[in-house]
Design an enzyme around this catalytic site. Structure first.
Site, PDB file in Angstrom:
ATOM      1  CG  PHE A  54      39.740  26.039  36.295  1.00  9.48           C
ATOM      2  CD1 PHE A  54      40.769  26.909  36.591  1.00  9.48           C
ATOM      3  CD2 PHE A  54      39.962  25.057  35.335  1.00  9.48           C
ATOM      4  CE1 PHE A  54      42.000  26.811  35.949  1.00  9.48           C
ATOM      5  CE2 PHE A  54      41.185  24.937  34.685  1.00  9.48           C
ATOM      6  CZ  PHE A  54      42.214  25.826  34.995  1.00  9.48           C
ATOM      7  N   GLY A  55      36.411  29.099  35.978  1.00  5.79           N
ATOM      8  CA  GLY A  55      35.756  29.688  34.808  1.00  5.79           C
ATOM      9  C   GLY A  55      36.744  30.602  34.096  1.00  5.79           C
ATOM     10  NE  ARG A  56      33.756  35.023  31.273  1.00 12.24           N
ATOM     11  CZ  ARG A  56      32.431  34.966  31.331  1.00 12.24           C
ATOM     12  NH1 ARG A  56      31.764  34.286  30.440  1.00 12.24           N
ATOM     13  NH2 ARG A  56      31.764  35.610  32.272  1.00 12.24           N
ATOM     14  CB  ILE A  57      38.174  35.313  36.439  1.00  7.86           C
ATOM     15  CG1 ILE A  57      37.246  36.359  35.798  1.00  7.86           C
ATOM     16  CG2 ILE A  57      39.232  35.999  37.296  1.00  7.86           C
ATOM     17  CD1 ILE A  57      36.390  37.137  36.793  1.00  7.86           C
ATOM     18  CB  THR A  84      39.810  39.046  42.960  1.00  4.38           C
ATOM     19  OG1 THR A  84      39.910  37.801  42.259  1.00  4.38           O
ATOM     20  CG2 THR A  84      41.188  39.526  43.367  1.00  4.38           C
ATOM     21  NE  ARG A 129      29.935  39.899  43.761  1.00  4.15           N
ATOM     22  CZ  ARG A 129      30.576  40.470  42.727  1.00  4.15           C
ATOM     23  NH1 ARG A 129      31.892  40.604  42.765  1.00  4.15           N
ATOM     24  NH2 ARG A 129      29.922  40.917  41.684  1.00  4.15           N
ATOM     25  CD  GLU A 156      32.933  44.545  48.600  1.00  2.00           C
ATOM     26  OE1 GLU A 156      32.658  45.415  47.767  1.00  2.00           O
ATOM     27  OE2 GLU A 156      33.346  43.425  48.314  1.00  2.00           O
ATOM     28  CG  HIS A 205      34.552  45.151  44.620  1.00  6.18           C
ATOM     29  ND1 HIS A 205      33.388  44.613  45.106  1.00  6.18           N
ATOM     30  CD2 HIS A 205      34.715  44.597  43.395  1.00  6.18           C
ATOM     31  CE1 HIS A 205      32.864  43.784  44.219  1.00  6.18           C
ATOM     32  NE2 HIS A 205      33.659  43.761  43.172  1.00  6.18           N
ATOM     33  CB  ILE A 206      40.119  48.288  42.477  1.00  8.73           C
ATOM     34  CG1 ILE A 206      41.267  47.661  43.283  1.00  8.73           C
ATOM     35  CG2 ILE A 206      39.546  49.500  43.188  1.00  8.73           C
ATOM     36  CD1 ILE A 206      42.513  48.538  43.371  1.00  8.73           C
ATOM     37  N   GLY A 207      39.092  44.965  41.342  1.00  3.23           N
ATOM     38  CA  GLY A 207      39.545  43.917  40.422  1.00  3.23           C
ATOM     39  C   GLY A 207      39.314  44.262  38.957  1.00  3.23           C
TER      40      GLY A 207
HETATM   41  C1  DGY Z   1      31.600  42.606  38.792  1.00  6.16           C
HETATM   42  O1  DGY Z   1      31.391  43.155  37.698  1.00  6.16           O
HETATM   43  O2  DGY Z   1      30.917  41.669  39.187  1.00  6.16           O
HETATM   44  C2  DGY Z   1      32.733  43.114  39.626  1.00  6.16           C
HETATM   45  O3  DGY Z   1      32.760  42.551  40.878  1.00  6.16           O
HETATM   46  C3  DGY Z   1      32.728  44.636  39.763  1.00  6.16           C
HETATM   47  O4  DGY Z   1      33.060  45.207  38.588  1.00  6.16           O
END
Ligand code: DGY
Length: 331
Positions: free
Chosen positions: A153-156, A235, A237, A266, A284-286
């Site tokens: 529950f960090g920034r993202i 999204t 790892r 990957e 891996h396009i988050g």
């Molecule tokens: C990151 O920056 O860690 C992302 O997984 C890729 O941009």
């Protein structure tokens, strides 16, 4: 002073570096470098700018005789042997905070695509199977009022929770090593232990770092604790989920579906995942918004200039053990 950039990145940061006459760029814009090519290319550089798939191992670091800084074009740094870099006094920097909104938006998109079966329905239309309207096809869950469980529950995680809470009226629970009081108050979120989160969530979204403790955090036993209608979004790892256990769990109907932007090895993807309709896959396009990627390029340039031109530690330093004074870092 030489800087090796292993892949093509947005021009904004490149322009900053090019404006410094003393900096010579070895700017590779083609296919990823093999391990051997990387070791050769790094031999005389002062700064390495790698991307996530470049494995910056002990051997690669040791091949960089003049290396002062590894300025990764990413927030995550699990692809870099930080211990070796630190032992050799080499700074490691990243690009924190720049992709929060982008990854949270992608998580939301993955959740909606999976639940509302957008990818399956798209394939159906393109496959010319849409002959008549059918009340029983591509039916999925409503999200309003359901429970979103965030692992990390960090920034993202908090940003995604904002969309889910304020936009979709979802209930928010989370598990994290620390309590986030402010976000709890803002989002009416509740901290729970992992088992409770797995038991109670309709959607589980992963937003923690990859480390020894989180590797295979979701394996077969954890899948068995989830609701059969649960959806998983990853999204963060790939190795946080045991991919083989996931395939088994999906086949056995332990969960309803999964949306993955990241994978255990990957760019390899478990072949069985490719065959399943209740699986949504992205490469891996988050962080792939123009805004995030340009910002990442600028932050890489800032880190490099700090070290090479201003002779100070990079502002977004990862291995803080190398500095005594406080630096501007939001890692
Ligand atoms: C990151 O920056 O860690 C992302 O997984 C890729 O941009």
């Amino acid at each position: 002073m030489k800087v090796l950039i292993t892949r093509k990145i947005p021009q904004s940061g490149i322009r900053v570096l090019q404006s410094h006459k003393d900096i010579e760029l070895d700017y590779r814009q083609g296919a990823p470098l093999s391990d051997a090519e990387l070791k050769e290319a790094i031999s005389d550089v002062d700064v390495l700018v790698p991307v996530i798939p470049d494995k910056i191992t002990k051997e690669v670091i040791e091949a960089g005789k003049n290396l002062k800084l590894i300025a990764t074009y990413s927030v995550g740094y699990d692809h870099i042997d930080i211990e070796t870099a630190t032992a050799k006094g080499i700074y490691v920097s990243n690009t924190p905070g720049d992709l929060t909104e982008a990854v949270a938006e992608h998580s939301l998109a993955m959740m909606m695509a999976l639940g509302r079966r957008i990818v399956e329905a798209d394939r159906f239309c393109r496959g010319k199977q849409y002959k008549y309207w059918d009340p029983m096809i591509f039916v999925g869950p409503k999200f309003m009022g359901k429970t979103l469980g965030l692992i990390g529950f960090g920034r993202i995680g908090q940003f995604f929770a904002r969309f889910a809470r304020n936009g979709l009226g979802m209930n928010i629970i989370y598990s994290d090593v620390s309590q986030k009081i402010e976000a709890e108050n803002l989002l009416d979120a509740k901290r729970v232990d992992l088992d409770t989160l797995l038991n109670e969530s309709d959607v589980i979204s992963i937003h923690c770092n990859l480390c020894e403790e989180t590797k295979h955090m979701i394996d077969y036993e954890e899948l068995k604790k989830m609701k059969p209608n649960a959806l998983i979004i990853n999204t963060a790892r790939g190795p946080i989920i045991d991919e083989r256990a996931l395939v088994t769990g999906l086949k056995e109907g332990l969960i309803a579906g999964v949306a993955l932007d990241v994978f255990e090895e990957e760019p390899k993807i478990h072949p069985d995942l490719m065959k399943m309709d209740n699986v949504v896959l992205t490469p891996h396009i988050g962080s792939a918004t123009w805004e995030a990627r340009i910002q990442m390029s600028n932050m890489v340039a800032e880190n490099v200039i700090d070290v090479l031109v201003d002779n100070k530690p990079p502002r977004y330093i990862v291995n803080k053990e190398l500095i005594k004074d406080s630096v501007k870092s939001i890692a």
